[in-house]
Design a protein around this motif. Structure first.
Motif, PDB file in Angstrom:
ATOM      1  N   TRP A   1     -51.923  65.291  95.443  1.00 34.70           N
ATOM      2  CA  TRP A   1     -52.502  65.637  94.153  1.00 34.70           C
ATOM      3  C   TRP A   1     -53.847  66.288  94.418  1.00 34.70           C
ATOM      4  N   PHE A   2     -54.287  67.142  93.484  1.00 34.93           N
ATOM      5  CA  PHE A   2     -55.424  68.007  93.826  1.00 34.93           C
ATOM      6  C   PHE A   2     -56.141  68.518  92.588  1.00 34.93           C
ATOM      7  N   LYS A   3     -57.366  68.966  92.829  1.00 33.08           N
ATOM      8  CA  LYS A   3     -58.166  69.690  91.834  1.00 33.08           C
ATOM      9  C   LYS A   3     -58.841  70.835  92.566  1.00 33.08           C
TER      10      LYS A   3
ATOM     11  N   ILE B   1     -54.914  72.061  88.700  1.00 31.39           N
ATOM     12  CA  ILE B   1     -54.739  70.620  88.863  1.00 31.39           C
ATOM     13  C   ILE B   1     -53.255  70.310  88.956  1.00 31.39           C
ATOM     14  N   GLY B   2     -52.867  69.397  89.816  1.00 28.41           N
ATOM     15  CA  GLY B   2     -51.452  69.061  89.867  1.00 28.41           C
ATOM     16  C   GLY B   2     -51.069  68.117  90.979  1.00 28.41           C
TER      17      GLY B   2
ATOM     18  N   ALA C   1     -49.615  60.163  88.149  1.00 29.55           N
ATOM     19  CA  ALA C   1     -49.908  60.955  86.953  1.00 29.55           C
ATOM     20  C   ALA C   1     -51.270  60.601  86.376  1.00 29.55           C
ATOM     21  N   GLU C   2     -51.610  59.327  86.394  1.00 29.26           N
ATOM     22  CA  GLU C   2     -52.922  58.898  85.904  1.00 29.26           C
ATOM     23  C   GLU C   2     -54.049  59.542  86.706  1.00 29.26           C
ATOM     24  N   LYS C   3     -53.876  59.586  88.014  1.00 29.28           N
ATOM     25  CA  LYS C   3     -54.897  60.183  88.881  1.00 29.28           C
ATOM     26  C   LYS C   3     -55.081  61.666  88.576  1.00 29.28           C
ATOM     27  N   VAL C   4     -53.968  62.366  88.386  1.00 22.69           N
ATOM     28  CA  VAL C   4     -54.029  63.802  88.100  1.00 22.69           C
ATOM     29  C   VAL C   4     -54.684  64.053  86.747  1.00 22.69           C
TER      30      VAL C   4
ATOM     31  N   THR D   1     -47.543  63.500  80.070  1.00 20.65           N
ATOM     32  CA  THR D   1     -48.675  64.231  79.499  1.00 20.65           C
ATOM     33  C   THR D   1     -48.869  64.065  77.994  1.00 20.65           C
ATOM     34  N   TYR D   2     -47.834  63.675  77.259  1.00 22.61           N
ATOM     35  CA  TYR D   2     -47.959  63.725  75.799  1.00 22.61           C
ATOM     36  C   TYR D   2     -49.048  62.799  75.265  1.00 22.61           C
ATOM     37  N   GLN D   3     -49.239  61.643  75.890  1.00 27.03           N
ATOM     38  CA  GLN D   3     -50.288  60.735  75.425  1.00 27.03           C
ATOM     39  C   GLN D   3     -51.677  61.302  75.735  1.00 27.03           C
TER      40      GLN D   3
END
Length: 219
Positions: free
Chosen positions: A214-216, A157-158, A44-47, A70-72
């Protein structure tokens, strides 16, 4: 119906969903390490690093899940306008509870279906989809709809599961998670996913570890 199965699965898992993904107890740690071998917290950090903290555009998050990852990050995006969608009303309720202290009307949540998004073409600067596509029943329609609502020059992104990278993961996905409704076949291989994204986006940055990608992608 597949949709009813999905709703039932996520309704039944609403109280354990966060603990499993964040490895908050010894049983979830054992499950993640044995069958997946990928730390969802680090993934999640990487994404989320793909989204700059000074982002000031429009972001669509689908599926938002419980917003446990995601909330932070969203609390840092003070200038962004964020819309969060999930097929499961139980997941949305959990997400709203997290957002209530940070939203200040920047974040809205609603129930919706990725196969038919109620937005105009090219409405969003960023579309974020974490751990969602492996659950979507009509993946090609989901790929097309998400691409449709992203602006030219915007980003998709995901992260999600791909098949044929780790046998134990494929086993648990096919024998348990798909039968329960948490995951929905068919699934893509890494090569198949690269081909799909390559047809929809002008550039694709795709990374993988075990059975997770994971990707962009830039439209």
């Amino acid at each position: 119906m597949t949709e009813d199965k999905i709703k039932k699965a996520y309704k039944e898992s609403r109280d354990i969903y966060d603990d499993v993904l964040t490895q908050n107890n010894w049983l979830s740690k054992l499950y993640i390490n044995l069958f997946w071998g990928v730390d969802d917290n680090k993934l999640a950090e990487k994404v989320l690093k793909f989204i700059p903290n000074d982002f000031s555009g429009k972001l669509l998050d689908i599926p938002v899940g419980t917003a446990v990852f995601t909330y932070q990050k969203y609390d840092l995006l003070k200038k962004a306008k964020i819309v969060c969608i999930d097929y499961s009303e139980e997941m949305i309720t959990k997400a709203k509870e997290r957002f209530v202290k940070i939203s200040n009307n920047r974040i809205t949540c609603q129930q919706g279906d990725v196969r038919s998004l109620d937005f105009d073409d090219e409405s969003y600067d960023i579309l974020l989809s974490m751990n969602g596509f492996h659950a979507f029943p009509d993946k090609m329609k989901a790929f097309e709809e998400t691409a449709r609502v992203i602006k030219k020059g915007g980003f998709f992104i995901g992260c999600f599961y791909i098949k044929k990278e780790k046998k134990l993961t494929d086993l648990i996905v096919n024998m348990v998670l798909s039968k329960k409704g948490w995951f929905t076949p068919p699934f893509q291989t890494k090569k198949e996913l690269e081909d799909i994204l390559g047809r929809l986006y002008t550039s694709v940055e795709l990374f993988s570890e075990k059975s997770m990608v994971w990707f962009k992608c830039t439209k």
